[in-house]
Design an enzyme around this catalytic site. Structure first.
Site, PDB file in Angstrom:
ATOM      1  N   HIS A 369       0.823  -1.207   0.000  1.00  0.00           N
ATOM      2  CA  HIS A 369       0.000   0.000   0.000  1.00  0.00           C
ATOM      3  C   HIS A 369       0.852   1.249   0.000  1.00  0.00           C
ATOM      4  CE1 HIS A 369      -3.989  -1.840   1.444  1.00  0.00           C
ATOM      5  NE2 HIS A 369      -3.983  -1.601   0.159  1.00  0.00           N
ATOM      6  N   ARG A 476      -7.536 -11.599  -6.827  1.00  0.00           N
ATOM      7  CA  ARG A 476      -6.846 -12.685  -6.116  1.00  0.00           C
ATOM      8  C   ARG A 476      -7.592 -12.951  -4.813  1.00  0.00           C
ATOM      9  NH1 ARG A 476      -1.941  -9.669  -8.186  1.00  0.00           N
ATOM     10  NH2 ARG A 476      -0.580 -11.176  -9.202  1.00  0.00           N
ATOM     11  N   ARG A 512     -10.528 -15.109  -9.213  1.00  0.00           N
ATOM     12  CA  ARG A 512      -9.709 -16.317  -9.279  1.00  0.00           C
ATOM     13  C   ARG A 512      -9.895 -17.077  -7.980  1.00  0.00           C
ATOM     14  NH1 ARG A 512      -3.312 -16.000  -9.728  1.00  0.00           N
ATOM     15  NH2 ARG A 512      -3.488 -15.403  -7.537  1.00  0.00           N
ATOM     16  N   GLU A 611      -0.623 -20.915 -16.704  1.00  0.00           N
ATOM     17  CA  GLU A 611       0.587 -20.616 -15.931  1.00  0.00           C
ATOM     18  C   GLU A 611       1.565 -21.780 -15.939  1.00  0.00           C
ATOM     19  OE1 GLU A 611      -0.653 -18.337 -12.031  1.00  0.00           O
ATOM     20  OE2 GLU A 611      -2.013 -20.027 -12.331  1.00  0.00           O
ATOM     21  N   ASN A 634       3.759 -14.450 -14.652  1.00  0.00           N
ATOM     22  CA  ASN A 634       4.673 -14.518 -13.495  1.00  0.00           C
ATOM     23  C   ASN A 634       5.065 -15.978 -13.248  1.00  0.00           C
ATOM     24  OD1 ASN A 634       3.985 -11.847 -13.313  1.00  0.00           O
ATOM     25  ND2 ASN A 634       2.623 -12.102 -11.555  1.00  0.00           N
ATOM     26  N   ASP A 635       4.051 -16.828 -13.193  1.00  0.00           N
ATOM     27  CA  ASP A 635       4.339 -18.248 -12.984  1.00  0.00           C
ATOM     28  C   ASP A 635       4.804 -18.911 -14.274  1.00  0.00           C
ATOM     29  OD1 ASP A 635       4.062 -18.956 -10.267  1.00  0.00           O
ATOM     30  OD2 ASP A 635       1.906 -18.535 -10.408  1.00  0.00           O
ATOM     31  N   ARG A 645      10.665 -16.949  -9.471  1.00  0.00           N
ATOM     32  CA  ARG A 645      10.219 -15.566  -9.650  1.00  0.00           C
ATOM     33  C   ARG A 645      10.565 -14.690  -8.455  1.00  0.00           C
ATOM     34  NH1 ARG A 645       3.611 -16.016  -9.428  1.00  0.00           N
ATOM     35  NH2 ARG A 645       3.562 -13.969  -8.448  1.00  0.00           N
ATOM     36  N   CYS A 682      -2.434 -11.379 -17.355  1.00  0.00           N
ATOM     37  CA  CYS A 682      -2.496 -10.665 -16.078  1.00  0.00           C
ATOM     38  C   CYS A 682      -1.209 -10.737 -15.272  1.00  0.00           C
ATOM     39  CB  CYS A 682      -3.683 -11.153 -15.246  1.00  0.00           C
ATOM     40  SG  CYS A 682      -3.607 -12.903 -14.855  1.00  0.00           S
TER      41      CYS A 682
HETATM   42  C1  PEP Z   1       0.792 -15.002 -12.562  1.00  0.00           C
HETATM   43  O1  PEP Z   1       1.272 -16.053 -12.181  1.00  0.00           O
HETATM   44  O2  PEP Z   1       1.224 -14.370 -13.554  1.00  0.00           O
HETATM   45  C2  PEP Z   1      -0.341 -14.385 -11.836  1.00  0.00           C
HETATM   46  C3  PEP Z   1      -0.933 -13.313 -12.291  1.00  0.00           C
HETATM   47  O3  PEP Z   1      -0.704 -14.950 -10.665  1.00  0.00           O
HETATM   48  P1  PEP Z   1       0.055 -14.685  -9.277  1.00  0.00           P
HETATM   49  O4  PEP Z   1       1.024 -13.571  -9.504  1.00  0.00           O
HETATM   50  O5  PEP Z   1      -0.999 -14.366  -8.281  1.00  0.00           O
HETATM   51  O6  PEP Z   1       0.739 -16.015  -9.035  1.00  0.00           O
HETATM   52 MG    MG Z   2       0.328 -17.267 -10.684  1.00  0.00          MG
END
Ligand code: PEP
Ligand code: MG
Length: 756
Positions: A369, A476, A512, A611, A634-635, A645, A682
C-alpha cells in the site's frame, strides 16, 4: 609521550570526559570543562573545539588557551585555514610549526600567534564531519601517531555530544555536505517510479508501553474507542491535507478500516482488554501476534497487506500513549528522503509535504500500500535494500533514483545537477497521464485495448470508477483470506464478493479461486514442508484432493453474483482434466443454488489461468472447454525458464521479451482467436509499457495490471499502431538472440511510442 603512557593517559582522560559529560551544568559549560581536561591531560597549552554550522562554516565553540572572547566569534569556512583544511579533508593534521604551513590563517581575535605546534582531528559522525578538535603548544613539538590516535578517540567520544542537537539544531547538522565518506550506490527494487533528492530522515518506531495492567476494564474500552475514533479523524485530515480525497487512491485508508474490521482486529484488541490489559498493552499484544503471522507468510504480496495492520497498530498506540513516532524533527528548510525498514501508507502521509522527495525501504514490494500511495503522490520509492538503516545516516544527502532501482548516497555536486535538470521533464510527463484518465485505450489505428486491474483489497478497486479502466482482470481471492484467523464461512465470503461486485458497478470482475498452498500459507490451511513449494501442493491441486473448500468458495461466489455476471477463473491448471473437474464442481454448486430461494447469476463464465507450460501443449482441447483464458506470465515464465520468480539473483537472468516467449504468446493468441476464446494476460509484464507494447504486437487485446500501471500503459497504447507493431514483432520472433528488449526500445523510439 610513550605509547604505554599515551594509553594510560587516554584511559584516564576518557574517564574524566565521561564524568564531565554526565555531570552538572549546561552543554556550553561542560564543553569548556572538557577542552580544559583535554589540554591539561595531553600536555598542551590550547585545546579548541569547532562545530560545523549551516553554510559550511566551523565555529569556535569552546577553547582552553585561546581568548574566550573568540568563542562563537571565530568562524572559518570549510577549507579555510588549518582547521578548515582538517574538515575539508576529513583527516588529522599534525604540525610542529603550524604558522609556516601555507594554509595557516591568522585570526587576531584568538591570540594564537604565540603557539607553534598544532594537532587537529575531524569530529566525525556517520562519516560526516561535524566539527574539529585541535590542540596547540608554544613549543615546536612533533606529535606521535599514538597521540594523533588518542585525539581521534576523544573526538569520537565527543561526536555524539556535538551531533546530539544540543549544540546546534539537527537541521544544521543535516544541511552540511558530506565530506568524509565517498559517494555510494545502493541497489534495490523500483517500487514507485521517478527520482528525488533530499537529506535522509531515518524512520523508527518509538512507542513504549509502560502501563500493562488495567485498573478498570471499562475505562480501557472507552480509551480504545476514543483512540480509534481519533485515529480515523486524523486519517481523514491527512487525506484532505494531501489532496488525496476523491483521488484515484483515496480509499487506501478506507481499506485500512476494512482490513481492521475484516480481520476482527478491533474485536481481538477488545478481547485482550477483557483479559485485564490496558488498551495499549492489548494493541501491542495483538500486534505481536500479527507479527508472528507475518513471519509465517512467505508471499510478499500478502505480507505487505498484513504490514498495513502493523502500521495501524503503531498509529493507534500513538493515540493511546501519545509518543512521537518520528525519529527526529524534519529538517525545516531542506527537501528530505525518508529511510525506513518498512512503512505503512498512513505513516508515509505523516511525512508527506512538498519537501518529501523520496522513500527508501529495506523491505517492501510493488504491491505494498505504501508503494501505491507513493505512486499517487508521485514519490519515488526504492525498496529491498539490505541493511539500509545501517548504511544511510540521518542527514546524508540522498538521490532516490527509482527508475534505475538505485539510491545514490552523498552524490557529487555535478551528479546532483544532472538529476535536478531532468526533474522538470518528469513533472511535465506526470501532468500528461492525469489528462489521459478519461480517454480510451485505443491505438493510433483505432484498435481498442481492454485495460483491467489486478486486485486483492478494496484499494485496488478504486480505479474502477475511472472510465478508462474496463474491469478487474484478476481478483486474487487469497488476499482477503489472508487476514482471517480461520477459513471464512460461506456467508462471510458472500459479503466480501458482493462488496467487490458492488464497487465494480457492472464492470466485469474475474474472481480467481484460492491460489494458496505451497508458499502462500494461511494459518488454517493444511500444508506440509515441501522442498519446492511453488511447484507443490497448491491452488487447484489442493482442491483436487480436498474439494470442500473450493465448493464453498464457488457457492459464495454464486450467491454473491445474484443478478450479476459471474466470471470464475481457476489457477495453476496443468491438465485439461483439472479444469473439467473444477467446472464440474461449479456446475454442482449452480445446481444446488437452484434449490434455494435466491436469484441466480445472470451468466456464469469459467476460465483457466495459463501458468503451467504443460497446458500450452493441450491448447486445442482446452479452448473447447473454457469460456476464457488468462495468461499468468509470473508463474509461466518461472516454470518455462525454471527460474524462481522470487529470486533477486535470477530476476534479470532471463527475459520474457525473447523470440521464444513472444512466438509462444503469439501462438496462444492465434489459437484463442481461432477458437473464439477471449484471452487476457495478467502477469506483471502487462503493466510494463515496453512489455505491453510487445504483447499487443503478438496479438493480445486484453491486459490486466496493477492499478498504477494503467496510465503509462495507456499512454503507450495511444501512441502505438498495431499493424506496424505486429509486423515488427513478427520479425523479432525470427531473431536468434536471448532478448529483443533493446530492439523493442529502439522501435518505440523511432515510432514515437510513449514509454514511461
Ligand atoms: C501469474 O502467475 O502471472 C499471476 C498473475 O498470478 P500470481 O502472480 O498471483 O501467481
Ligand atoms: Mg500465478
Amino acid at each position: 609521550m610513550q605509547f604505554g603512557q599515551t594509553v594510560l593517559v587516554l584511559r584516564q582522560l576518557l574517564a574524566r570526559i565521561r564524568d564531565v559529560m554526565a555531570g552538572e551544568g549546561d552543554t556550553q559549560a561542560r564543553l569548556e570543562r572538557i577542552v580544559q581536561v583535554i589540554a591539561v591531560d595531553m600536555g598542551a597549552q590550547v585545546c579548541s573545539l569547532y562545530v560545523r554550522r549551516a553554510g559550511d562554516v566551523l565555529e569556535l565553540f569552546a577553547t582552553h588557551g585561546l581568548r574566550q572572547t573568540a568563542v562563537h566569534r571565530t568562524r572559518l569556512a570549510i577549507g579555510q585555514g588549518l582547521i578548515g583544511e582538517i574538515a575539508a579533508k576529513a583527516k588529522p593534521l599534525a604540525l610542529a610549526d603550524a604558522q609556516s604551513h601555507p594554509s595557516f590563517v591568522y585570526r587576531p581575535e584568538t591570540g594564537e600567534e604565540i603557539y607553534h605546534s598544532l594537532m587537529g582531528v575531524p569530529i566525525l559522525r556517520g562519516g560526516r564531519v561535524v566539527g574539529v578538535l585541535a590542540i596547540q603548544s608554544i613549543d615546536r613539538r612533533r606529535y606521535s601517531d599514538e597521540e594523533i590516535e588518542a585525539l581521534q578517540t576523544i573526538a569520537m567520544v565527543l561526536a555524539e555530544m556535538v551531533a546530539s542537537g544540543n549544540l546546534v539544531g539537527p537541521e544544521e547538522l543535516a544541511s552540511s555536505e558530506a565530506i568524509a565518506v565517498p559517494p555510494m550506490r545502493l541497489e534495490g527494487a523500483r517500487l514507485s517510479p521517478g527520482f528525488g533528492l533530499g537529506v535522509a530522515v531515518l524512520h523508527k518506531h518509538h512507542q513504549v508501553v509502560r502501563r500493562l495492567v488495567a485498573e478498570d476494564t471499562a475505562v480501557e474500552h472507552e480509551r480504545l474507542r476514543k483512540a480509534v475514533s481519533d485515529m480515523h479523524g486524523q486519517l481523514d485530515v491527512m487525506l484532505r491535507a494531501n489532496g488525496l480525497a476523491g483521488s484515484e487512491h483515496a480509499d487506501v485508508l478506507e481499506a485500512y478500516r476494512m482490513i481492521a474490521e475484516d480481520v476482527g482486529w478491533l474485536r481481538r484488541i477488545a478481547e485482550a482488554i477483557n483479559t485485564g490489559l490496558t488498551a495499549e498493552a492489548a494493541v501491542q499484544k495483538v500486534n505481536t501476534e500479527i507479527h508472528a503471522q507475518i513471519a509465517r507468510v512467505s508471499d510478499s504480496y500478502l505480507r505487505e497487506r498484513i504490514q498495513d495492520l502493523d502500521d495501524l497498530a503503531q498509529r493507534l498506540l500513538q493515540h493511546l500513549v501519545g509518543a512521537e513516532d518520528r525519529a527526529q524533527r524534519l529538517p525545516p528548510d531542506h527537501d528530505f528522503v525518508v529511510v525506513a525498514r518498512s512503512l505503512g501508507p498512513a505513516q508515509l502521509l505523516d511525512y508527506s509535504s512538498s519537501r518529501l522527495k523520496g522513500l527508501v525501504l529495506q523491505e517492501g514490494s510493488a504491491n505494498a500500500h505504501v508503494a501505491i500511495v507513493a505512486r499517487s503522490l508521485g514519490i519515488p520509492v526504492v525498496g529491498q535494500i539490505e541493511d539500509v538503516m545501517a548504511r544511510i545516516e540521518s542527514g546524508d544527502p540522498v538521490i532516490v533514483d527509482a527508475d534505475h532501482a538505485q539510491v545514490l548516497l552523498r552524490p557529487s555536486a555535478a551528479l546532483r545537477r544532472i538529476y535536478e535538470r531532468s526533474s522538470a521533464d518528469r513533472a511535465r510527463r506526470r501532468a500528461e497521464y492525469t489528462q489521459l484518465r478519461d480517454l480510451e485505450a485505443t491505438t493510433r489505428d483505432g484498435v481498442r485495448i481492454s485495460l483491467n486491474v489486478n486486485a486483492g483489497l478494496a484499494v485496488d478497486l478504486q480505479p474502477l470508477s475511472d472510465s478508462g479502466v474496463d474491469g478487474v482482470g484478476l481478483y486474487r481471492t487469497e488476499v482477503p483470506f489472508m487476514v482471517y484467523e480461520q477459513l471464512p464461512t460461506v456467508e462471510v465470503q458472500r459479503q466480501l464478493y458482493r462488496h467487490v461486485l458492488d464497487v465494480a458497478k457492472a464492470k466485469p470482475v474475474v474472481f480467481r479461486t484460492l491460489d494458496v498452498g505451497g508458499d502462500k500459507i494461511l494459518p488454517y490451511w493444511p500444508h506440509g514442508n515441501e522442498e519446492n513449494p511453488a511447484m507443490g501442493w497448491r491452488a487447484i491441486r489442493v482442491s483436487w484432493d480436498r474439494p470442500a473448500v473450493l465448493r464453498q468458495q464457488l457457492r459464495a461466489l454464486i450467491q454473491a453474483a445474484a443478478g450479476e455476471h459471474l466470471h470464475v477463473m481457476f489457477p495453476m491448471i496443468a491438465e485439461v482434466e483439472e479444469f473439467r473437474f473444477a467446472r464440474r464442481l461449479l456446475d454442482l454448486e449452480l445446481e444446488r443454488h437452484t434449490s434455494i430461494d435466491q436469484p441466480p447469476p445472470l451468466s456464469v463464465r469459467a476460465g483457466a489461468m495459463l501458468e503451467v507450460p504443460a497446458l500450452l501443449f493441450q491448447l486445442n482441447e482446452l479452448v473447447q472447454v473454457v469460456d476464457f483464458l488468462s495468461i499468468g506470465t509470473n508463474d509461466l515464465a518461472q516454470f518455462l525458464f525454471a527460474s524462481d520468480r522470487a529470486s533477486h539473483r535470477m530476476s534479470e537472468r532471463y527475459d520474457v521479451l525473447s523470440p521464444a516467449v513472444l512466438s509462444l504468446l503469439r501462438q496462444v493468441a492465434e489459437r484463442c482467436r481461432a477458437g473464439n476464446v477471449p484471452l487476457s494476460l495478467c502477469g506483471e509484464m502487462a503493466g510494463r509499457p515496453l512489455d505491453a507494447m510487445a504483447l499487443i504486437g503478438v496479438g493480445l487485446r486484453q491486459l490486466s495490471m496493477a492499478p498504477p500501471c494503467v496510465g503509462p500503459v495507456k499512454a503507450m497504447i495511444r501512441s502505438a499502431d498495431t499493424a506496424v507493431l505486429a509486423d515488427f514483432v513478427s520479425h523479432l520472433t525470427t531473431l536468434r538472440q536471448a532478448s529483443v528488449r533493446a530492439d523493442l526500445r529502439a522501435f518505440a523510439h523511432d515510432h514515437g511510442i510513449a514509454l514511461a
